[in-house]
Design an enzyme around this catalytic site. Sequence first.
Site, mmCIF file in Angstrom:
data_model
loop_
_atom_site.group_PDB
_atom_site.id
_atom_site.type_symbol
_atom_site.label_atom_id
_atom_site.label_comp_id
_atom_site.label_asym_id
_atom_site.label_seq_id
_atom_site.Cartn_x
_atom_site.Cartn_y
_atom_site.Cartn_z
ATOM 1 N N ALA A 119 0.862 -1.185 0.000
ATOM 2 C CA ALA A 119 0.000 0.000 0.000
ATOM 3 C C ALA A 119 0.897 1.232 0.000
ATOM 4 C CB ALA A 119 -0.894 0.018 1.238
ATOM 5 N N LYS A 120 0.349 2.371 -0.283
ATOM 6 C CA LYS A 120 1.076 3.638 -0.126
ATOM 7 C C LYS A 120 0.049 4.747 -0.066
ATOM 8 C CE LYS A 120 5.467 4.823 0.053
ATOM 9 N NZ LYS A 120 6.529 3.913 0.535
#
Length: 430
Positions: A119-120
């Site tokens: 994720a980011k």
Amino acid sequence: MAKVGTAAALDSALLEWDSPLFRMAASQFEQALLHAQIPEPIAERLRHPERATIVSVPVQMDTGDLRVFPAYRVQHSTVLGPTKGGIRYDEHVTLGECTALAMWMTWKCALLRLPYGGAKGGVRCNPRDLSRGELERITRRYTAELAPVIGPQEDIPAPDMATDEQTMAWLMDTYSMQMGHAVPEIVTGKPISVGGSVFRNESTGAGVVMVIERACERLGWELRGLRCIVQGFGKVGGVVAAELRAKGATVTGIADYSGGVVAEDGLDVEDVQRHVREHGAVDGYPGAPAVSNAAFLETPCDVLVLAALEDQLQGANAGRVRARLVAEGANGPTTIEADAVLAARGIPVVPDVLANAGGVTVSYFEWVQDLGRLFWDRDEIRSRLAEKMVDAFDRVWELAEAEEISLRSAALVAGIREVAAALEARGLYP
Ligand code: NAD
């Protein structure tokens, strides 16, 4: 899984996350697929993030005015477990940037055999123009906006560019207040006082140096005495420089956003750190000659560590790099074109998904410790980290040799194969 449409059938220009950085991550994925030998329907699923969230974060500024900041969180894959990835505060954050970084996180976690997907996230703002109170209000409101899609079993944020353990403490507090009880396992990279792990702050930089050391062994070099230059002097680069020096390497150059300093005989890293603490930037450091950021990357050295931001080595400047080894502490600092130039010149690149994986690995240790309400000491964490970094490095090195591919392709192939095997076993829901 049945065969589904291929990327060719899909006009990626129409997708919201299309961006230069996402195209770079996607091209690297396609290059790795040539060697990964995974079924096309599995590859097709992994070309897309599972979820991409855009929120607007309204914040009252110190002046009393209201500003609304665009903000994002992209979750690429939950095949192996909850998603994991940093949160950055930067003027250039976009959905496309977060999507590329989330995809890389998936391969990185899988390569290190951590039970996570990638994720980011980030808030588009200039953190240097914001007061502490404004940063706190941004963080708290951003957390509240994301509350429906993050969680200790869903998505666990961590620090990234311009965010730190204080940011994570505000995030943890906001989430915990909403849940009605303390939830330390919602974030990693927190202060130790609220369930953070010792050694998390140093873990990414220390991991970079562990793989540089291993690469030197494989290349038949001795790290002691090698001339190393480090671009980026923040949470990653600052630790890399200090660790390199502690291991007897000579740190001959350091640069941050304001410019670089170079000294052939070696820099006193602690003294540069003191200057940055007092003046906010490397610029103006009196102990060594200054160079521009562009010239810095072309400084003759043995090891060039890229620990600032993406797109630093490109087709245009890669031919002028005068390092014998490049290590990527930052995510995406070498473009596809630069990779080809460096490969043609025989300069190995220890890629981001391997070199900077120490951070997420110790984050994983932190999460495990929080879930179990137990805490390990520094030596235990350091030795567990070294074990995982060296194991991943050796698998990548051996795959690169066996298949005659770059370290980057090998790292991606190894990560992609782990995710693909799990996805194939799980099958397509429903
Ligand atoms: P940071 O904000 O602490 O430090 C970034 C550094 O880069 C600062 O010294 C800044 O001045 C410098 N910089 C910015 N623009 C520059 C430019 N144009 N030229 C030279 N230097 C410049 O961020 P960080 O956490 O150290 O992250 C750096 C990179 O490492 C990012 O790509 C991040 O995604 C990656 N990364 C960080 C972690 C982590 O644990 N912090 C883990 C994995 C990867």
